[in-house]
Design a protein around this motif. Structure first.
Motif, short mmCIF file in Angstrom:
data_model
loop_
_atom_site.label_atom_id
_atom_site.label_comp_id
_atom_site.label_asym_id
_atom_site.label_seq_id
_atom_site.Cartn_x
_atom_site.Cartn_y
_atom_site.Cartn_z
N ALA A 179 0.81 -1.21 0.00
CA ALA A 179 0.00 0.00 0.00
C ALA A 179 0.85 1.26 0.00
O ALA A 179 0.46 2.27 -0.59
CB ALA A 179 -0.94 0.02 1.21
N SER A 180 2.00 1.23 0.64
CA SER A 180 2.81 2.43 0.81
C SER A 180 3.82 2.64 -0.31
O SER A 180 4.25 3.77 -0.54
CB SER A 180 3.56 2.38 2.15
OG SER A 180 2.65 2.25 3.23
N LEU A 181 4.24 1.58 -0.96
CA LEU A 181 5.21 1.69 -2.05
C LEU A 181 4.47 1.55 -3.38
O LEU A 181 3.90 0.50 -3.65
CB LEU A 181 6.28 0.60 -1.93
CG LEU A 181 7.38 0.61 -2.99
CD1 LEU A 181 8.21 1.89 -2.89
CD2 LEU A 181 8.26 -0.62 -2.87
N PRO A 182 4.46 2.60 -4.21
CA PRO A 182 3.71 2.52 -5.47
C PRO A 182 4.28 1.43 -6.38
O PRO A 182 5.49 1.16 -6.36
CB PRO A 182 3.91 3.91 -6.09
CG PRO A 182 4.33 4.80 -4.96
CD PRO A 182 5.09 3.92 -4.02
N PRO A 183 3.44 0.80 -7.18
CA PRO A 183 3.94 -0.17 -8.15
C PRO A 183 4.75 0.54 -9.24
O PRO A 183 4.60 1.75 -9.44
CB PRO A 183 2.66 -0.80 -8.72
CG PRO A 183 1.61 0.24 -8.51
CD PRO A 183 1.98 0.95 -7.23
N PRO A 184 5.60 -0.16 -9.94
CA PRO A 184 6.39 0.48 -11.01
C PRO A 184 5.49 0.97 -12.13
O PRO A 184 4.48 0.34 -12.46
CB PRO A 184 7.33 -0.63 -11.48
CG PRO A 184 6.66 -1.90 -11.06
CD PRO A 184 5.92 -1.59 -9.80
N VAL A 185 5.84 2.11 -12.72
CA VAL A 185 5.06 2.65 -13.83
C VAL A 185 5.41 1.97 -15.14
O VAL A 185 4.67 2.11 -16.12
CB VAL A 185 5.25 4.17 -13.94
CG1 VAL A 185 4.81 4.87 -12.66
CG2 VAL A 185 6.69 4.53 -14.27
N SER A 186 6.53 1.26 -15.16
CA SER A 186 6.93 0.50 -16.34
C SER A 186 7.93 -0.56 -15.89
O SER A 186 8.48 -0.46 -14.79
CB SER A 186 7.57 1.42 -17.39
OG SER A 186 8.87 1.82 -16.98
N PRO A 187 8.18 -1.58 -16.70
CA PRO A 187 9.17 -2.60 -16.30
C PRO A 187 10.56 -2.02 -16.04
O PRO A 187 11.32 -2.60 -15.26
CB PRO A 187 9.18 -3.56 -17.50
CG PRO A 187 7.83 -3.40 -18.12
CD PRO A 187 7.49 -1.95 -17.95
N ILE A 221 1.63 9.31 -20.98
CA ILE A 221 2.31 9.10 -19.71
C ILE A 221 1.76 7.81 -19.10
O ILE A 221 0.54 7.64 -19.04
CB ILE A 221 2.07 10.28 -18.74
CG1 ILE A 221 2.66 11.57 -19.32
CG2 ILE A 221 2.67 9.99 -17.37
CD1 ILE A 221 2.34 12.81 -18.49
N PRO A 222 2.62 6.89 -18.68
CA PRO A 222 2.11 5.64 -18.10
C PRO A 222 1.38 5.89 -16.79
O PRO A 222 1.64 6.86 -16.08
CB PRO A 222 3.38 4.80 -17.88
CG PRO A 222 4.49 5.80 -17.81
CD PRO A 222 4.09 6.92 -18.72
N ALA A 223 0.45 5.01 -16.47
CA ALA A 223 -0.32 5.14 -15.23
C ALA A 223 0.58 4.95 -14.02
O ALA A 223 1.56 4.19 -14.07
CB ALA A 223 -1.45 4.10 -15.22
N GLY A 224 0.26 5.64 -12.94
CA GLY A 224 1.02 5.48 -11.70
C GLY A 224 1.31 6.79 -11.02
O GLY A 224 0.71 7.83 -11.33
N TRP A 225 2.24 6.74 -10.07
CA TRP A 225 2.65 7.91 -9.30
C TRP A 225 3.91 8.50 -9.91
O TRP A 225 4.90 7.80 -10.12
CB TRP A 225 2.93 7.51 -7.85
CG TRP A 225 1.70 7.34 -7.00
CD1 TRP A 225 0.97 6.20 -6.85
CD2 TRP A 225 1.06 8.34 -6.21
NE1 TRP A 225 -0.09 6.42 -6.00
CE2 TRP A 225 -0.05 7.73 -5.58
CE3 TRP A 225 1.32 9.68 -5.94
CZ2 TRP A 225 -0.90 8.42 -4.72
CZ3 TRP A 225 0.48 10.37 -5.08
CH2 TRP A 225 -0.61 9.74 -4.48
N HIS A 226 3.87 9.81 -10.17
CA HIS A 226 5.00 10.51 -10.78
C HIS A 226 5.27 11.81 -10.02
O HIS A 226 4.45 12.26 -9.21
CB HIS A 226 4.71 10.87 -12.24
CG HIS A 226 4.27 9.72 -13.09
ND1 HIS A 226 5.13 9.00 -13.87
CD2 HIS A 226 3.03 9.17 -13.31
CE1 HIS A 226 4.47 8.06 -14.52
NE2 HIS A 226 3.20 8.14 -14.20
N PHE A 227 6.41 12.40 -10.33
CA PHE A 227 6.67 13.77 -9.91
C PHE A 227 7.42 14.49 -11.03
O PHE A 227 8.08 13.85 -11.86
CB PHE A 227 7.47 13.84 -8.59
CG PHE A 227 8.90 13.36 -8.71
CD1 PHE A 227 9.94 14.26 -8.93
CD2 PHE A 227 9.21 12.02 -8.57
CE1 PHE A 227 11.26 13.82 -9.02
CE2 PHE A 227 10.52 11.57 -8.66
CZ PHE A 227 11.55 12.48 -8.89
#
Length: 555
Positions: A183-191, A271-277
């Motif tokens: 829950a606390s560590l986002p999954p990778p946005v790409s391999p 932009i791939p799905a996920g958490w970015h900055f």
């Protein structure tokens, strides 16, 4: 002790691939201005280049006191970054045993129940760090026929979290947040999303108007301190984001006047799905914005201000075009793992007999005990350790940093490097073979850098034996000749930890029970527990501190 090779060129450096060259060229556009070594990390860099010179990516690369030291300089930057990135789950969401949370990670994917668990921003930290392994210990069913591993694990997590809260291992006066990986560590946005493979995504070009559609507003605050605390421009894009538009590539004459009929260029990206900055952003020439006018605009830098505030400060119109690059929140968290772990006040370790066979849990235990102390560890294995005590003893005997497995092999050099920076591990160049040469030059000696991680292994064994002995003393039957902690005392003697053995031998459950016995069973239990804790603090903790000083590099 075991000796582990740190990847390094034998004789000559391997040629860089076109992908390396592209990553290096892209990284050259990002100027970190000395703020952060993480910002320099790209696929073209070696681990030594990124970690060897500047420790700005992490607070805790030098040995300090058990209590978290006052941060300054690069360490202060790391702490500030972690305060924005740290996300935890309220303890109430985990104390109810839920076996389904611990299923579905055979291929690295969380279950639907785990995905529904929402982590929240936790800028203050001071909560509990849940350390565990996903795989079932071998031969589990041989020892426990009536209960599955996931069912036992769910109960242990629940019990241990409640006990850690009772012991006040969290920051006093604050809600208890729990860091848990799924829950606390986002999954990778790409391999390729990893600090040692790809840390920069983009570049992407678009007008300011489009940027405002998906980049969140800067937090509203009337205080300067709060504004300065919000350095990242974080974006959560569950579905990703796509854009298609047309740029006007205007040409200019020698007098700085735009020529008519500019060339049109179609721009399209996703932009791939996920958490970015946002890592970097700048104004680019387009339409009536000339190259020299764009160059005069200050570029956006991360860790200095929010992107929206940067746009407002430059008074950028909606039609002005920008070019930006992204970083992955996951990669940033991996680079800050040491500081992020240390920001937690307690470690809840779900220890099966395969726990120390995994490099990540071994690293978490070693670093947390070095930074915070073993007295702030809550063990989650008391219910199933007694029947399989022989397996736990074997597990501690076979602890080996070099042989510990890692689900993602790319994590290994980061963790090994971090251990070497913290613990007193000797390194040397050793001959590993020869390479045949021509008749004139002859064979070439091949050498490899080897690191002795035995100080880490000893420290983990000592602290683990002590923590297990404390738990055994608290759960002791208190009957003569049935002392549950004796197995751990014997193991300390077997491994040659004489000072620890002497400290553990002072544990006398039968005698203590006789002293504190009253007709009130509740008061008897409380008095017995207080006696165990006094033994732990007076005899065991000082010995663990001596072991800590022995194991760590000097400040």
């Amino acid at each position: 002790g075991k000796w582990s090779p740190i990847p390094a060129p034998h004789i000559t450096a391997a040629p860089r691939s076109p992908q390396h060259a592209m990553a290096a060229a892209l990284a050259a556009t990002v100027n970190s201005e000395g703020l952060d070594s993480t910002l320099k990390l790209d696929a073209s860099s070696t681990l030594k280049e990124n970690f060897g010179s500047s420790m700005a990516h992490d607070e805790t690369m030098k040995a300090g006191a058990v209590d978290v030291p006052e941060a300054s300089g690069d360490a202060l930057i790391a702490v500030r970054r972690c305060r924005e990135l740290l996300r935890t789950v309220p303890i109430e969401d985990l104390v109810t045993p839920n076996e389904e949370l611990w299923h579905g990670r055979a291929e690295g994917e969380a279950s639907s129940e785990a995905m529904d668990l929402q982590a929240e921003a936790d800028p203050e930290g001071g909560g509990l760090f849940l350390s565990h392994v996903w795989d079932e210990p071998f031969a589990w069913a041989e020892h426990f026929t009536a209960q599955s591993f996931t069912a036992a694990k769910a109960l242990q997590v629940s019990t241990a979290l409640q006990e850690a809260e009772r012991r006040q291992l969290h920051k006093e006066g604050s809600p208890v947040g729990v860091w848990v990986d799924f829950a606390s560590l986002p999954p990778p946005v790409s391999p390729s999303d990893h600090p040692l493979e790809q840390t920069i995504f983009g570049p992407y070009r678009l007008p300011v108007e489009e940027l405002k559609r998906f980049v969140p507003r800067a937090p509203l605050s009337t205080t300067q301190a709060t504004q300065e605390a919000s350095r990242y421009t974080l974006m959560h894009l569950p579905e990703g984001h796509s854009f298609t538009g047309t740029m006007r590539k205007t040409e200019w004459d020698d007098h700085g006047r735009p020529l008519q009929h500019p060339e049109l260029e179609e721009v399209s990206w996703s932009i791939p799905a996920g958490w970015h900055f946002i890592r970097h952003c700048r104004v680019i020439p387009e339409g009536f914005i000339s190259p020299w006018a764009a160059a005069e605009k200050p570029e956006y830098r991360p860790l200095t201000e929010q992107l929206r505030r940067w746009c407002a400060r430059l008074a950028l119109r909606e039609e002005v075009w920008l070019e930006f690059t992204l970083g992955s929140l996951r990669a940033e968290c991996l680079l800050l793992a040491d500081t992020m772990l240390t920001m937690h006040a307690g470690l809840v370790a779900v220890v099966g007999w395969n726990y120390f066979d995994r490099l990540w849990p071994l690293w978490e235990w070693a670093v947390f005990c070095a930074r915070r102390g073993a007295q702030r560890v809550q063990l989650a294995s008391d219910a199933f350790s007694k029947k399989a005590q022989v397996e736990y003893h074997r597990a501690l005997r076979r602890i080996s940093v070099v042989n510990a497995s890692c689900r993602d092999s790319r994590d290994r050099p980061i963790l090994l490097e971090a251990l070497e920076k913290l613990f007193h591990c000797r390194a040397s160049m050793e001959m590993v073979g020869f390479r045949t040469g021509d008749s004139e030059s002859g064979p070439t000696v091949l050498k490899e850098r080897m690191v002795d991680f035995s100080p880490v292994e000893r420290f983990v064994r000592v602290t683990a034996i002590a923590v297990f002995a404390r738990e055994a003393a608290l759960a002791n039957s208190r009957h003569l000749e049935k002392t549950d902690e004796t197995g751990w005392i014997a193991l300390a003697q077997e491994l040659g930890y004489d000072d620890l053995w002497n400290a553990l031998k002072k544990c006398k459950p039968w005698d203590w029970t006789d002293v504190v016995q009253t007709e009130d069973l509740v008061q008897t239990d409380l008095a017995y527990e207080a006696t165990v804790e006094a033994w732990w603090e007076d005899y065991v903790v000082p010995e663990l501190e001596r072991e800590r000083q022995r194991a760590l590099l000097p400040p």
